[in-house]
Design an enzyme around this catalytic site. Sequence first.
Site, mmCIF file in Angstrom:
data_model
loop_
_atom_site.group_PDB
_atom_site.id
_atom_site.type_symbol
_atom_site.label_atom_id
_atom_site.label_comp_id
_atom_site.label_asym_id
_atom_site.label_seq_id
_atom_site.Cartn_x
_atom_site.Cartn_y
_atom_site.Cartn_z
ATOM 1 N N CYS A 83 -21.584 58.271 -59.080
ATOM 2 C CA CYS A 83 -21.226 57.424 -57.980
ATOM 3 C C CYS A 83 -22.252 57.706 -56.789
ATOM 4 C CB CYS A 83 -19.911 57.578 -57.531
ATOM 5 S SG CYS A 83 -18.789 57.487 -58.929
ATOM 6 N N HIS A 326 -15.744 49.527 -54.835
ATOM 7 C CA HIS A 326 -16.499 50.521 -55.103
ATOM 8 C C HIS A 326 -17.418 50.275 -56.575
ATOM 9 C CE1 HIS A 326 -18.301 54.435 -55.877
ATOM 10 N NE2 HIS A 326 -17.097 55.134 -56.296
#
Lengths: 377, 103
Positions: A83, A326
């Site tokens: 991420c 996200h």
Amino acid sequence: MKIKVLGTGLTKFGELWDKSLFDLAQEASLEAIKDSGLSPNQIDAVFVGNMIYGKVSNQDHLGPTIASQLNIKGAALRIEGACASGGLAVHLAIQSILAQTYKNVLVVGVEKMTDISVSQVTSALMGAGSEEERRAGLTFPALYALMAKAHMQKYGTTKKQMAQVAVKNHFHGSLNNKAQFPYEVSLEKALNSPCICDPLNLFDASPITDGAAAVVLNADTSKRGVFITGSAVATDTVDLSSRESLTEIKATREACQKALKQTGCQIKDVNVCEVHDCFTIAEILAMEDLGFCKKGEGAEFIEKGTTKLGGKIPVNTSGGLKACGHPVGATGVKQIVELTWQLRGSAGSRQVKDAKVGLAQNVGGTGATVVVHVLQN
Amino acid sequence: MSSPVTIWRSHKKLSAYLNKEGRLVIWTKIYVAPVGFEHQVPYLVGIVQFDPPAGGERMPLQIVDCEEQDLKVNQKVVTVIRRIGKTKSEDVIEYGLKVKPRS
């Protein structure tokens, strides 16, 4: 170090069924190039931040696929760091400019996550965990749930305090038309949402998102603008259970200290901050590990309203990962875009008054990779 | 999913942890599972600290043969061999470590 953010681009974040990964990458990139005032043939290199697309689509080789769409002939490559792929791509682009290998670099972070089922996304993201974690049937919500439970036991952090992080970030998201969830939620709604992994509820978790963010960077320091003045990466074990502590992300502390040292600023000089709130507990940990407050006091620090717009240090004015969304490879680049807008004074209704120093914290996995950037105008 | 050779390789390490005792550091209950684990939901997973001489190291493991209310911090647990996840009919069935409370 002084790297100029010459241009920014950002797509809408959300479930964008009519858009492919390449549509999104192109839209953000063209906007950033246009904003930079350069033409595509002046871009020397394209750094693509992306985590799971190759695994879920069979299409790898994203660098030249995206660069050729944009008619950019220079070097093009994809960077993966879970991420933190976006933040890492920005970091490496900066290093390439500092090394004078490239002059004008386009960084585009992009992820397409809604084409596959929730369990497929959950499994693909677990590629950022360890083999032992996958074998135990662990998921990222579960890993952060373990950290949350440890923090609750050690420091008395409550589920209500965690839910308040979501309420604050949704308030910020309500002021951002690019956000996946541009609306407020009540504390009751957040607290009463279904449990995904004890003690984390659905509203403690960031969503599954499609989206892209792009910046054009170069070493031009002659004119006024927004500059990246600090960029650092720190790493730790990929396996959470092997860490010294479950209640801190040590790599956050290390990357933050390294990045601040490059700038001469201190943490108290930061006016606006984007942190990696993949789960509400992660924002609490970030406040402590970045040094905004003492260890164990993160939840109280947020509860007091210090990090809400209008407070002393607004955190996640974009809505954060929770409300803005996200798209994992895009997140680290989106943080730079949001801070650039804040430092340009172009953040509209969510503008932080007189913002001078911005800080972005982008986390990969449960903290095996942390990238911290400092921006100044 | 794991291939026969990756399972074989991991089992070489696994034998050192058979019937080992450890303590439960922390645990959680998972309601949304990754591929291959959906049929087990909800299930318990914890971090186990192994007693020496098993290295004194920590490992994430599923907790079986108990209810959540029976668990407490620092609880003694012992490793057992169980099937890991669900495989397709043509794949090798993978076995690995889990823990249960020590009786």
